[in-house]
Motif scaffolding. Sequence first.
Motif, PDB file in Angstrom:
ATOM      1  N   SER A 197     -16.774  -3.774  -3.145  1.00 53.63           N
ATOM      2  CA  SER A 197     -16.384  -2.867  -2.078  1.00 53.63           C
ATOM      3  C   SER A 197     -17.585  -2.470  -1.227  1.00 53.63           C
ATOM      4  O   SER A 197     -17.511  -2.416   0.006  1.00 53.63           O
TER       5      SER A 197
ATOM      6  N   TRP B 162     -13.031   3.490  -5.789  1.00 58.53           N
ATOM      7  CA  TRP B 162     -13.809   2.786  -6.814  1.00 58.53           C
ATOM      8  C   TRP B 162     -14.951   3.657  -7.337  1.00 58.53           C
ATOM      9  O   TRP B 162     -15.291   3.608  -8.525  1.00 58.53           O
TER      10      TRP B 162
ATOM     11  N   GLN C  65     -11.750   0.027   4.087  1.00 59.34           N
ATOM     12  CA  GLN C  65     -12.690  -0.282   3.008  1.00 59.34           C
ATOM     13  C   GLN C  65     -13.416   0.973   2.548  1.00 59.34           C
ATOM     14  O   GLN C  65     -13.745   1.107   1.358  1.00 59.34           O
TER      15      GLN C  65
ATOM     16  N   ARG D 266     -12.074   3.949   2.419  1.00 53.25           N
ATOM     17  CA  ARG D 266     -11.120   4.594   1.516  1.00 53.25           C
ATOM     18  C   ARG D 266     -11.124   3.913   0.145  1.00 53.25           C
ATOM     19  O   ARG D 266     -11.088   4.593  -0.899  1.00 53.25           O
ATOM     20  N   ALA D 267     -11.163   2.588   0.144  1.00 49.24           N
ATOM     21  CA  ALA D 267     -11.187   1.852  -1.129  1.00 49.24           C
ATOM     22  C   ALA D 267     -12.457   2.185  -1.904  1.00 49.24           C
ATOM     23  O   ALA D 267     -12.414   2.410  -3.123  1.00 49.24           O
TER      24      ALA D 267
ATOM     25  N   LEU E  83       0.830  -1.205   0.000  1.00 51.03           N
ATOM     26  CA  LEU E  83       0.000   0.000   0.000  1.00 51.03           C
ATOM     27  C   LEU E  83       0.865   1.256   0.000  1.00 51.03           C
ATOM     28  O   LEU E  83       0.623   2.198  -0.774  1.00 51.03           O
TER      29      LEU E  83
ATOM     30  N   GLY F 107      -6.620   1.041  -4.589  1.00 52.39           N
ATOM     31  CA  GLY F 107      -7.877   0.438  -4.169  1.00 52.39           C
ATOM     32  C   GLY F 107      -7.729  -1.038  -3.860  1.00 52.39           C
ATOM     33  O   GLY F 107      -8.268  -1.539  -2.865  1.00 52.39           O
ATOM     34  N   GLN F 108      -6.971  -1.745  -4.696  1.00 49.06           N
ATOM     35  CA  GLN F 108      -6.767  -3.175  -4.471  1.00 49.06           C
ATOM     36  C   GLN F 108      -5.978  -3.424  -3.195  1.00 49.06           C
ATOM     37  O   GLN F 108      -6.284  -4.348  -2.427  1.00 49.06           O
ATOM     38  N   SER F 109      -4.954  -2.598  -2.939  1.00 50.78           N
ATOM     39  CA  SER F 109      -4.176  -2.743  -1.708  1.00 50.78           C
ATOM     40  C   SER F 109      -5.050  -2.520  -0.475  1.00 50.78           C
ATOM     41  O   SER F 109      -4.961  -3.258   0.516  1.00 50.78           O
ATOM     42  N   LEU F 110      -5.902  -1.523  -0.539  1.00 54.24           N
ATOM     43  CA  LEU F 110      -6.814  -1.250   0.570  1.00 54.24           C
ATOM     44  C   LEU F 110      -7.800  -2.394   0.767  1.00 54.24           C
ATOM     45  O   LEU F 110      -8.086  -2.801   1.903  1.00 54.24           O
ATOM     46  N   ASP F 111      -8.331  -2.925  -0.339  1.00 52.63           N
ATOM     47  CA  ASP F 111      -9.244  -4.076  -0.266  1.00 52.63           C
ATOM     48  C   ASP F 111      -8.582  -5.252   0.452  1.00 52.63           C
ATOM     49  O   ASP F 111      -9.172  -5.878   1.348  1.00 52.63           O
TER      50      ASP F 111
END
Length: 353
Positions: free
Chosen positions: A241, A222, A215, A217-218, A172, A192-196
Amino acid sequence: MRYDRDGGAPSWRRLLLLVLLCGVLGPAPSSGRGAEDELTPQERARLEERAKLLHEQAVQAYREGKYKDATKSAQQALEMREKLYPKERYPQGHTDLARSLNSLAHVLRLQQEYDRAGTLHRRALEMREKLYPKETYPQGHTDIVQSLHNLADLLNAQGEYGRAENLYERALAMNEKLYPKESHPHGHPSIGQSLDNLALLLHRRGENGRAAALQQRALEIWEKQYTKESHPQGHPLLAKSLHNLALFLELNGEYGRAKDLYERALGINEKLYPQGHFNLAASLHNLAIFLHERGDYGRAVTLHQRSLAMREKLYPKESYPQGHPEIVLSLYVFSFLLRGAGKNECITGTTYR
């Protein structure tokens, strides 16, 4: 002592010849050519093309769910690239070699061969860190992020949450350097993927408060990536998400917000998959459970009927003569909802992966 050319003691020339023939002076000097140098340009080109083809075959087999075939092709591609890029000539490794290590590790992980997968993922990460050192790449590199994520996924699957969290956080942080707000005001899918990923890990550890914050933040990323104008039907990552944030909020007792997000996720999935889909079935299933727990038994039963019917179509008896775990779960939950009785602590929502 006299050296006789025709007899008796050997002459110095004969002695030297004898010594050479017996190998006392050692083998003939090497030409200095290593295994990699023995390949002609034409041989190298053929080997590189063959390795590339095998890699592509491995990817295709993986996409088709043929993991054994994918493993075989990925292993062959790796062996060829190890011959093409030996340590003696490529001490830092090579991008294609790292890619082969990563691909084989990934398909092995899916088959739960965690030890082998871990060894290969670590080799790939170490190689990429050498290929893209901090001195030259102060922001990091996307290939390093990929390796960090992959190794973290493996550790996560093994229940080594602490080590996995560290790697996810490194990924991240690197993504945030690669895609800063100044140049990416709407965020970036990689962030977004790192946060997910990190949110899901924290959820598994029971840290739903932190998971919900990440999530959220993600979700904001998105929503900016897949706006109503550019994606009027929504997008699978946006629905995922929404769904996961709803679950985290539900577990935190924020039922009002959770319900709204479950409804939004369901609405997107209904637009994306009008003919039915695994994600749509999951949305129906989890919203039904949520509503049942809030006392809305009638709508809960209706939604779960749709989920069960959809899963029976997705997993027909002809293809699954022994049944399917999701159908078994749906039948159990449906019978529970129909009774409209008591507590259901054993029935919990599921996150998207």
